[in-house]
Write an enzyme that holds these catalytic residues in place. Sequence first.
Site, PDB file in Angstrom:
ATOM      1  N   SER A   1       0.839  -1.191   0.000  1.00 28.15           N
ATOM      2  CA  SER A   1       0.000   0.000   0.000  1.00 28.15           C
ATOM      3  C   SER A   1       0.883   1.253   0.000  1.00 28.15           C
ATOM      4  O   SER A   1       1.676   1.433  -0.925  1.00 28.15           O
ATOM      5  CB  SER A   1      -0.971  -0.046   1.186  1.00 28.15           C
ATOM      6  OG  SER A   1      -2.024   0.866   1.037  1.00 28.15           O
ATOM      7  N   MET A   2       0.792   2.116   0.996  1.00 23.81           N
ATOM      8  CA  MET A   2       1.662   3.280   1.032  1.00 23.81           C
ATOM      9  C   MET A   2       3.128   2.871   0.949  1.00 23.81           C
ATOM     10  O   MET A   2       3.968   3.566   0.352  1.00 23.81           O
ATOM     11  CB  MET A   2       1.425   4.089   2.311  1.00 23.81           C
ATOM     12  CG  MET A   2       2.287   5.354   2.418  1.00 23.81           C
ATOM     13  SD  MET A   2       2.159   6.206   4.016  1.00 23.81           S
ATOM     14  CE  MET A   2       3.217   5.148   5.024  1.00 23.81           C
TER      15      MET A   2
END
Length: 254
Positions: A95-96
């Site tokens: 994700s991030m």
Amino acid sequence: MIAKQNADGWIRRYHAADESPIRLVCLPHAGGSASFYFPVSRALAPAVDVLSVQYPGRQDRRHEPGFTDIHAYADALTSALLPWLDRPTALFGHSMGAVLAFEVTRRLERDHGIAPVRVFASGRRSPSSFRPESVHLRDDDGIVAEMRELSGTDAAILGDEEILRMVLPAIRSDYTAIENYRAAPDDTVNADITVLTGESDPRTSREEAQAWEAHTTGGFDIHRFPGGHFFLAQQQAHVLKIISERLVATAHQG
């Protein structure tokens, strides 16, 4: 041997593998912590020396302010990693963390002449696949609702008011950073990119995952799994097999 240190708290090394010919740096999701990758470290050692990144604002770094800008995040993390790049190194981010892995790799290649061998981009659309999002502007209950929807946070934490209030500032900082991130279509790395994505991930479509291919001048492969944003939990064995195969092949080439 290059001198190593914990670089102001950024690096966790749960299963040291000093004799391993290759290193994997694991970057957590928004609101995540280094311990998320403890099972990865345990599974891959001693063949792979796994480093887990601990972001500020959580666990033992909970008193430090979080970053609200991906580029500042990547600058600081790049500096923290420099003492550890004494052997072929790959980066894995979820994700991030996938965006941070990409941006750190860009900095290593561009500013330091260091060439990571591969970026594993998990659970995230390509850097230039922008969606307008505003989770970071929600109240606390709104952020908790997002965490519940994505099922990426331990249920015990979501049910413990004291712990939850402690981690929410870090989560808000992370969401501020990633939701305001922009990358140009021609921002690239030379490292190979391996993309891992959940088939029913509400935050990453098939097309957005495939679009990572335009962000590397090296090799590219993509793997789709049953599951949503945190498909890693259900597909851990398969994911670890892919990581291990790619890294072992790289080590043998070296």
